[in-house]
Design a protein around this motif. Structure first.
Motif, PDB file in Angstrom:
ATOM      1  N   VAL A 207       0.814  -1.206   0.000  1.00 36.60           N
ATOM      2  CA  VAL A 207       0.000   0.000   0.000  1.00 36.60           C
ATOM      3  C   VAL A 207       0.854   1.266   0.000  1.00 36.60           C
ATOM      4  O   VAL A 207       0.541   2.241  -0.666  1.00 36.60           O
ATOM      5  N   SER A 210       2.049   2.865  -3.196  1.00 36.84           N
ATOM      6  CA  SER A 210       1.052   3.338  -4.150  1.00 36.84           C
ATOM      7  C   SER A 210       0.952   4.851  -4.155  1.00 36.84           C
ATOM      8  O   SER A 210       1.015   5.494  -3.103  1.00 36.84           O
ATOM      9  N   ASP A 415      -1.554  -8.853  -5.489  1.00 37.45           N
ATOM     10  CA  ASP A 415      -0.905  -7.865  -6.354  1.00 37.45           C
ATOM     11  C   ASP A 415      -0.833  -8.412  -7.778  1.00 37.45           C
ATOM     12  O   ASP A 415       0.244  -8.625  -8.321  1.00 37.45           O
ATOM     13  N   GLU A 446      -4.733  -2.090  -5.618  1.00 40.17           N
ATOM     14  CA  GLU A 446      -4.592  -0.645  -5.805  1.00 40.17           C
ATOM     15  C   GLU A 446      -5.670  -0.091  -6.751  1.00 40.17           C
ATOM     16  O   GLU A 446      -6.254   0.969  -6.510  1.00 40.17           O
TER      17      GLU A 446
END
Ligand code: PEP
Ligand code: CO
Length: 464
Positions: A207, A210, A415, A446
């Motif tokens: 995270v 990002s 991911d 994301e």
């Protein structure tokens, strides 16, 4: 009658109109699309007999509670977040995949609650999303033709004759894995994993890399501050400590769905206890088809996928067949038109539903109308198209005087690199790196969060 009796009788009232007779197996007298051929009828029956003796996966109370929450969403008081895998796999029934998917859904719902200023109803595409409709019955590779992969509840994805045989035993394994998934989700939620005081529990390893991390953390800090303020005034607020999750899957493999459809004490009628919220896929929504017949008689809330080929009259008749009493919370229409088709098809279908005067919950699935095959044969979806369809959906509903009450997404907490685009700019060349889906490409962690932020920017408090 006390007020609570009145509520109870409203939710448990038998239909007043004389309906055509229905039974849990009346679907068998209707044309059934998308069902596999089982080559050993004896083995199929023996397996269903075993399944019949196993406990259900959900309860009628939960199903009726969800229906009530969907009714509130229809009134504009809640927003539905429905998401998970296109096709769950048996191998992915593990600690990490389940927890990560829950983390993404919790983070997204936090973004939505904060931005929309409205409770979010969380429904997973999990704990049973194991059966898939396909565009062809067979697949040919290098001159070899085999039955197509139809999801782990039916056969295996490997391209060999043994894996592609429709194996009834898989229904028992799918039931067991659904139960394990449910058990772990329930234990996490009950044990404090969903506690709003600890949003850090939901952080995923990547995270902070990002470009969205800053915005997300600012929002979480804002919420923590507000909660602290309220609890200083009012004392501990227990509703912050848990977040309910409901389950959904496509009600496709009817022998399985029928076997888990049961009567329960002190309730009239039949409940599909394999999931809270079954939906009818776009390929099985024929008016006289087996899937519509099956769903007609169960008391669960029902979703219907609505694609560009749906005629206005078909949609109107589906509403009449599936919800003749106009029961609140019963029907959710999940439109999936594609970024290029929504402008043409959604307005006419909104008009068709308006003409019935019936209540529905409108939900946008911006995934299934935007699937494309690249030259390499890989299936992908472009984030820009997903985003565009969703933004158009909000605008079209606003212009029509209806309300988009939720989203239906294919996503994962892993991911993966299956959809191109998004804040990190995934390119076609990236798709080879981590493409894991056995059927449709999913949003990764994301991209999912980005979409939640986009909804808030589009529709949220203060959005203009
Ligand atoms: C799905 O939701 O995975 C699916 C197959 O959708 P649709 O029926 O809308 O094509
Ligand atoms: Co899909």
């Amino acid at each position: 009658m006390t007020p609570s009796d009145a509520v109870a009788s409203r939710t448990s009232l038998r239909p007043v109109r004389a309906a055509r007779p229905w039974s849990a197996d009346s679907w068998k007298t209707h044309p059934a699309a998308q069902l596999p051929h089982y080559d050993d009828a004896g083995e199929l029956q023996a397996t269903l007999d075993k399944l019949d003796k196993l406990p259900p996966l959900v309860t009628s109370w939960e199903i009726l509670a969800l229906k009530q929450l969907l009714a509130e969403a229809q009134e504009g008081k809640r927003f539905l977040l429905q998401g998970g895998d296109c096709a769950e796999t048996f191998a992915d029934c593990n600690n990490e995949v389940i927890a990560n998917r829950l983390k993404v859904l919790l983070q997204m719902s936090l973004v939505l609650v904060h931005g929309l200023r409205m409770p979010v109803l969380r429904v997973g595409r999990f704990a049973g999303q194991y059966a898939k409709p396909r565009s062809a019955d067979t697949e040919t590779i290098d001159g070899v033709t085999l039955p197509v992969y139809r999801g782990e509840l039916v056969n295996g994805p490997e391209f060999n004759a043994a894996a592609r045989r429709a194996d009834p035993q898989r229904m028992l394994r799918g039931h067991a894995r659904s139960a394990m998934t449910m058990n772990f989700v329930r234990a996490l939620v009950d044990g404090g994993f969903a506690d709003l005081h600890h949003p850090e529990y939901w952080n995923l390893a990547w995270v902070d890399r990002s470009p969205l991390a800053g915005e997300y953390h600012r929002m979480v800090d804002g919420i923590s501050g507000a909660m602290h303020f309220m609890e200083t005034l009012a004392g501990p607020i227990t509703t912050f400590q848990r977040a309910d999750f409901y389950t959904s899957h496509e009600a496709l493999l009817l022998p399985y769905e029928q076997t888990l459809t049961r009567q329960v004490p002190r309730q009239w009628g039949w409940f599909n206890l394999s999931t809270h919220f079954p939906w009818i896929g776009m390929r099985t929504a024929a008016l006289d088809g087996a899937h519509v017949e099956f769903c007609r008689g169960i008391r669960n809330p029902i979703g219907i996928k609505v694609g560009p080929s749906m005629h206005a009259s078909q949609l109107q008749e589906l509403i009449e067949i599936l919800n003749p009493e106009d029961e609140p919370g019963r029907l959710t229409l999940i439109h999936r038109m594609g970024a290029g088709g929504i402008g043409q098809h959604l307005p006419r279908l909104i008009d068709a539903v308006k003409a019935t005067g019936r209540r529905v919950l409108w939900v946008c699935d911006p995934m299934h109308g935007n699937t494309e095959k690249l030259g390499s044969g890989v299936k992908t979806r472009r984030f820009a198209n997903i985003r565009s369809e969703l933004e158009q959906a909000f605008d079209i509903h606003t212009a029509a005087g209806t309300r988009l009450g939720g989203v239906h997404l294919e996503l994962t907490g892993e991911d993966v690199t299956e959809c191109v685009g998004g804040a990190s700019g995934l390119s076609e060349a990236d798709l080879g790196r981590a493409y894991k889906s056995t059927v449709d490409p999913r949003l990764n962690y994301e991209q999912s969060l980005e979409l939640a932020m986009l909804i808030v920017r589009k529709q949220g408090f203060g959005a203009g």
